[in-house]
Design an enzyme around this catalytic site. Sequence first.
Site, PDB file in Angstrom:
ATOM      1  N   ARG A   1       7.727  32.008  92.368  1.00  0.00           N
ATOM      2  CA  ARG A   1       7.869  33.635  92.808  1.00  0.00           C
ATOM      3  C   ARG A   1       7.213  34.340  91.684  1.00  0.00           C
ATOM      4  O   ARG A   1       7.791  35.608  91.363  1.00  0.00           O
ATOM      5  CB  ARG A   1       9.291  33.852  93.289  1.00  0.00           C
ATOM      6  CG  ARG A   1      10.153  33.579  91.805  1.00  0.00           C
ATOM      7  CD  ARG A   1      11.710  34.125  92.402  1.00  0.00           C
ATOM      8  NE  ARG A   1      12.698  33.888  91.432  1.00  0.00           N
ATOM      9  CZ  ARG A   1      13.909  34.170  91.400  1.00  0.00           C
ATOM     10  NH1 ARG A   1      14.422  35.120  92.354  1.00  0.00           N
ATOM     11  NH2 ARG A   1      14.949  33.760  90.581  1.00  0.00           N
TER      12      ARG A   1
ATOM     13  N   ASP B   1      11.248  33.152  99.573  1.00  0.00           N
ATOM     14  CA  ASP B   1      10.686  34.343  99.997  1.00  0.00           C
ATOM     15  C   ASP B   1       9.870  34.986  98.731  1.00  0.00           C
ATOM     16  O   ASP B   1       8.923  35.822  98.937  1.00  0.00           O
ATOM     17  CB  ASP B   1      11.549  35.546 100.404  1.00  0.00           C
ATOM     18  CG  ASP B   1      12.643  35.693  99.514  1.00  0.00           C
ATOM     19  OD1 ASP B   1      12.596  35.575  98.356  1.00  0.00           O
ATOM     20  OD2 ASP B   1      13.475  36.522 100.031  1.00  0.00           O
TER      21      ASP B   1
ATOM     22  N   ARG C   1       5.730  25.221  79.493  1.00  0.00           N
ATOM     23  CA  ARG C   1       6.817  24.702  79.448  1.00  0.00           C
ATOM     24  C   ARG C   1       6.727  23.261  78.971  1.00  0.00           C
ATOM     25  O   ARG C   1       5.717  22.627  79.009  1.00  0.00           O
ATOM     26  CB  ARG C   1       7.732  24.909  80.681  1.00  0.00           C
ATOM     27  CG  ARG C   1       7.514  26.148  81.384  1.00  0.00           C
ATOM     28  CD  ARG C   1       7.542  26.133  82.970  1.00  0.00           C
ATOM     29  NE  ARG C   1       7.188  27.481  83.306  1.00  0.00           N
ATOM     30  CZ  ARG C   1       8.239  28.232  83.839  1.00  0.00           C
ATOM     31  NH1 ARG C   1       9.534  27.945  83.734  1.00  0.00           N
ATOM     32  NH2 ARG C   1       7.843  29.395  84.553  1.00  0.00           N
TER      33      ARG C   1
ATOM     34  N   ASP D   1      11.637  22.387  82.540  1.00  0.00           N
ATOM     35  CA  ASP D   1      10.727  23.519  83.192  1.00  0.00           C
ATOM     36  C   ASP D   1      11.556  24.697  82.359  1.00  0.00           C
ATOM     37  O   ASP D   1      10.458  25.536  83.006  1.00  0.00           O
ATOM     38  CB  ASP D   1      10.575  23.168  84.561  1.00  0.00           C
ATOM     39  CG  ASP D   1      12.007  23.419  85.360  1.00  0.00           C
ATOM     40  OD1 ASP D   1      13.018  22.530  85.395  1.00  0.00           O
ATOM     41  OD2 ASP D   1      12.324  24.291  85.990  1.00  0.00           O
ATOM     42  N   ASN D   2      12.446  24.690  81.950  1.00  0.00           N
ATOM     43  CA  ASN D   2      13.140  26.089  81.441  1.00  0.00           C
ATOM     44  C   ASN D   2      13.035  26.287  80.042  1.00  0.00           C
ATOM     45  O   ASN D   2      13.657  26.973  79.367  1.00  0.00           O
ATOM     46  CB  ASN D   2      14.366  26.440  82.049  1.00  0.00           C
ATOM     47  CG  ASN D   2      14.331  26.622  83.566  1.00  0.00           C
ATOM     48  OD1 ASN D   2      13.424  27.260  84.120  1.00  0.00           O
ATOM     49  ND2 ASN D   2      15.684  26.404  84.263  1.00  0.00           N
TER      50      ASN D   2
ATOM     51  N   ASP E   1      13.035  32.220  81.579  1.00  0.00           N
ATOM     52  CA  ASP E   1      13.548  31.868  82.656  1.00  0.00           C
ATOM     53  C   ASP E   1      15.240  31.957  82.618  1.00  0.00           C
ATOM     54  O   ASP E   1      16.040  31.325  82.713  1.00  0.00           O
ATOM     55  CB  ASP E   1      13.421  30.453  82.784  1.00  0.00           C
ATOM     56  CG  ASP E   1      11.736  30.248  83.598  1.00  0.00           C
ATOM     57  OD1 ASP E   1      11.455  31.287  83.859  1.00  0.00           O
ATOM     58  OD2 ASP E   1      11.602  29.112  83.877  1.00  0.00           O
TER      59      ASP E   1
END
Length: 492
Positions: A94, A126, A187, A256-257, A266
């Site tokens: 997103r 979304d 990352r 990944d953070n 993040d």
Amino acid sequence: MPSTNPFLTLPYEPAFASLGSEFSDPVEAATFPAHQLRFRNDRLLPILGLDPATVTDEHFIEAFGRFQGRSPLLAMRYHGYQFGIYNPDLGDGRGFLYGQVRGRNGWLYDFGTKGSGRTPYSRGGDGKLTLKGGVREVLASEFLQRLGVRTGRCLSLIETGEELWRGDEPSPTRSSVMVRFNRTHIRFGTFERLHYFKRADLVRQLLDHVIATYYSHLLGDPEADAKFYAELTERTADLAAQWMAAGFCHAVLNTDNLSIVGESFDYGPWAFLDRFDPKFTAAYFDHSGRYRYENQPGICQLNLELLQVPLGMVMSAADLEAGIAGFGDRYQATYSRLMLRRLGFEADQLHSAIADDLIITTLQLLLRAPIGYNEFFARLRAQFQPSWRSDLSAILPDWITTDLEALPEAQWQGWRDRYHQLLTHLPESQLPLIQQQLAQANPEIAPIRPVVESVWDPIAIDDNWEPLEALLNRWRHDGDGAADGVVVPNAN
């Protein structure tokens, strides 16, 4: 006609884009029915050489709400270990990399979006950000900045006029789009993806890029790879110590953070400790408590160990093991130094054994005393008196609680005696410096959950943003504030 928007005329550099198509995907930004600037971080603009007085709200909206004038917009590719399980179905879901600009300090900065629409990695979502989620990130990053914790920042938050449905917020809820200001969005998981596809050549390319861009003091050093990993270990240990001293629980420390430069980013379901509870877990979905507060240093070290797998494609096992060997000592030294600052002392003023004993005694007191974690340090700041050095009896417990029966007497007396002992080890001339240190290290109010809700409720109910702005201003000016540049050795 050339643009007059100062954000669109910045000298953007294609640093990450130059790595090629294996690292990202071009995407299009979502279009929104409305754009209302809710937060602009004017304190970051001088880093970019911009005068806040000449930057209008419409400049922010045009660049960071309508996303005009920039291409390509890149959704970055990465994988990661999520709650210990490898997930190859990740990437910017997103957000995208809007652009990269070199600040006046010579550092390269990312403009990265959150809530800017669907990408190839949205996984059915979304691609949008709730307004409350954006406000929460502003609060977390600005408070950590106030404490001197290395963190990315929010450059802008724009409300976008949509209704979103979320399982963790009363819905429908309001929408927003954010632009983050980070050193990088690379990352640990960026490297892990390349190992998954067995691309040692791309690991080498990415490692060279990271060293050249973010560890440039190592360029030309024949041991640059090994020194990079050792320094990343130090930065990550420092970051874990900063979080622990701040009473901050990141909540989702997947690989990944974690940033390749040791910077907080993040932000998801983060929380600051209310009462001191080592087993506190911030994320409602972390049923096992994997990422609970007390586990954060160990998880950071584990993630560094997992990073050895992709780096091992181009580095020796000996260099990697040597690089991570100092994590524990580095973490403990940084944590001790930061905790002593919160207590008003500098580590180099004190014998380490006595200082460590005070830290342990403080935590033992906080486990049982009826007072919040950050509240304790704020009250110490407010109540400290130079007379405490010469008169032990002047250190009264009523600044912790008026309900003295609820205060564990043994823990209180142990803390009082050790604090007094450290004061007597210092010359009287140092006492004003203790007061200054307490003010700098301990903001009067922390964004614990009730405080976050007290800021959000006026926004949600009455569209009243004054409590948020008042709290941010309080942090900016409280205790002389914190510098807007992050002071980290070799953080080029």
